[in-house]
Design an enzyme around this catalytic site. Structure first.
Site, short mmCIF file in Angstrom:
data_model
loop_
_atom_site.label_atom_id
_atom_site.label_comp_id
_atom_site.label_asym_id
_atom_site.label_seq_id
_atom_site.Cartn_x
_atom_site.Cartn_y
_atom_site.Cartn_z
N LYS A 42 0.82 -1.21 0.00
CA LYS A 42 0.00 0.00 0.00
C LYS A 42 0.86 1.27 0.00
CE LYS A 42 -3.23 -2.23 3.18
NZ LYS A 42 -3.62 -2.24 4.59
N GLY A 43 2.09 1.15 0.45
CA GLY A 43 2.90 2.33 0.73
C GLY A 43 3.07 3.31 -0.42
N GLU A 98 7.81 2.35 -5.88
CA GLU A 98 7.89 2.05 -4.44
C GLU A 98 7.96 3.33 -3.64
OE1 GLU A 98 7.42 0.17 -2.19
OE2 GLU A 98 8.22 -1.85 -2.44
N ASP A 99 7.51 3.26 -2.41
CA ASP A 99 7.65 4.40 -1.51
C ASP A 99 9.05 4.44 -0.89
OD1 ASP A 99 6.72 1.99 -0.44
OD2 ASP A 99 6.17 2.93 1.43
N ASP A 102 14.44 -0.20 1.59
CA ASP A 102 15.12 -0.26 2.89
C ASP A 102 16.09 -1.44 2.85
OD1 ASP A 102 15.57 -0.71 5.72
OD2 ASP A 102 13.89 0.58 6.14
N LYS A 130 16.94 4.15 1.45
CA LYS A 130 17.64 4.10 2.74
C LYS A 130 18.80 3.10 2.61
CE LYS A 130 14.92 3.68 6.53
NZ LYS A 130 14.24 2.90 7.61
N PHE A 151 13.30 5.26 11.30
CA PHE A 151 12.02 4.73 10.82
C PHE A 151 11.15 5.89 10.33
CE2 PHE A 151 7.95 2.54 10.78
CZ PHE A 151 8.34 1.40 10.10
N ASP A 158 3.75 3.82 6.34
CA ASP A 158 3.08 3.57 7.63
C ASP A 158 3.99 3.03 8.72
OD1 ASP A 158 3.44 0.96 6.39
OD2 ASP A 158 2.11 0.20 7.94
N ARG A 164 -0.06 7.01 7.34
CA ARG A 164 0.03 7.09 5.87
C ARG A 164 -0.53 8.43 5.38
NH1 ARG A 164 1.25 1.84 3.96
NH2 ARG A 164 0.23 0.12 5.05
O1 LIG Z 1 13.26 -2.79 1.33
P1 LIG Z 1 12.38 -3.47 2.32
O2 LIG Z 1 13.09 -3.69 3.65
O3 LIG Z 1 11.76 -4.73 1.81
O4 LIG Z 1 11.21 -2.44 2.71
C1 LIG Z 1 10.45 -1.75 1.77
C2 LIG Z 1 9.04 -2.22 1.71
O5 LIG Z 1 8.45 -2.16 3.02
C3 LIG Z 1 7.24 -1.41 2.99
O6 LIG Z 1 6.15 -2.24 2.72
P2 LIG Z 1 5.29 -3.03 3.84
O7 LIG Z 1 5.69 -4.46 3.90
O8 LIG Z 1 5.37 -2.27 5.13
O9 LIG Z 1 3.83 -2.96 3.23
P3 LIG Z 1 2.97 -1.63 2.98
O10 LIG Z 1 3.47 -1.02 1.71
O11 LIG Z 1 1.56 -2.13 2.84
O12 LIG Z 1 3.15 -0.72 4.17
C4 LIG Z 1 7.47 -0.46 1.83
O13 LIG Z 1 6.25 0.00 1.30
C5 LIG Z 1 8.23 -1.29 0.84
O14 LIG Z 1 7.38 -2.05 0.01
O1 HPA Z 2 11.40 3.37 7.37
C1 HPA Z 2 10.35 2.73 7.09
N1 HPA Z 2 9.13 3.16 7.51
C2 HPA Z 2 7.99 2.48 7.22
N2 HPA Z 2 7.94 1.35 6.54
C3 HPA Z 2 9.12 0.88 6.09
N3 HPA Z 2 9.36 -0.24 5.36
C4 HPA Z 2 10.65 -0.28 5.16
N4 HPA Z 2 11.29 0.78 5.73
C5 HPA Z 2 10.33 1.52 6.34
MG LIG Z 3 4.32 -0.88 5.86
#
Ligand SMILES: O=P(O)(O)OC[C@H]1O[C@H](OP(=O)(O)OP(=O)(O)O)[C@H](O)[C@@H]1O
Ligand code: HPA
Ligand SMILES: [Mg+2]
Length: 179
Positions: A42-43, A98-99, A102, A130, A151, A158, A164
């Site tokens: 969703k991000g 992507e948002d 990480d 990041k 974070f 989120d 969000r």
């Molecule tokens: O590089 P990474 O360590 O894999 O982190 C990045 C992912 O984590 C978050 O998604 P999340 O699993 O929180 O789902 P969301 O988008 O629904 O919040 C974010 O939106 C990325 O998709």
């Molecule tokens: O810094 C963060 N914030 C929220 N969601 C995330 N998923 C990966 N990194 C992050």
């Molecule tokens: Mg998330």
């Protein structure tokens, strides 16, 4: 909600202006190509909407929903696909939106998953990067901003499904999740 934010890292105005630049670059690079923009839910939803308005060439839009963080500030390491693409991607140029990148685990998994479907190309645009936390190598073609090892929440991103709706990018206070 505001009281849980330690610091505003990137204002709404700065995000919008950077996304405009990204849209212009992407429009130039994909001119004349069959582009499928894929938002990773969703991000990415707020960023994807803003980016889409700034892409001036023909494109299609689809979404995938994946999750690996759940209600934690650490990746579970397991990427769950909650919604797949609607249509065949053979011969299309895929731009994954992507948002935040990480650890890189989510995008690494998604790229491998989509590579088997014979897309013409698969590239990544992320609003935030990041690099300090990277566990797997990811080739990010377009990025909005680099962020520190904190974070992050806001602009679609989120913590435990909250924050969000903040219009800016901020650092979440540790007291919110270190209880
Ligand atoms: O590089 P990474 O360590 O894999 O982190 C990045 C992912 O984590 C978050 O998604 P999340 O699993 O929180 O789902 P969301 O988008 O629904 O919040 C974010 O939106 C990325 O998709
Ligand atoms: O810094 C963060 N914030 C929220 N969601 C995330 N998923 C990966 N990194 C992050
Ligand atoms: Mg998330």
């Amino acid at each position: 909600m505001k009281e849980d934010i330690q610091e505003i890292l990137i204002s709404e105005e700065a995000v919008i202006s950077r996304v405009k630049e990204l849209g212009q670059q992407i429009s130039k690079d994909y001119e004349g190509k069959e582009l499928l923009v894929v938002g990773v839910l969703k991000g990415s939803v707020v960023f994807a909407a803003e980016l889409l308005k700034n892409i001036t060439t023909q494109c299609e839009l689809d979404f995938m929903a994946v999750s690996s963080y759940g209600n934690s500030t650490e990746s579970s390491g397991v990427v769950k696909i909650l919604k797949d693409l609607d249509n065949d991607i053979k011969g299309k140029h895929i731009l994954l939106v992507e948002d935040i990148v990480d650890s890189g685990v989510t995008l690494n998994y998604l790229q491998k998953y989509l590579k088997e479907r014979n897309a013409e190309s698969i590239e990544i645009v992320t609003l935030l990067n990041k690099p300090a936390r990277r566990k797997v190598d990811i080739d990010v073609k377009y990025q909005g901003f680099e962020v520190p090892d904190e974070f992050i929440v806001g602009y679609g991103i989120d913590y435990a499904e909250k924050y969000r709706n903040l219009p800016y990018i901020g650092i979440l206070k540790r007291s919110v999740y270190e209880k």
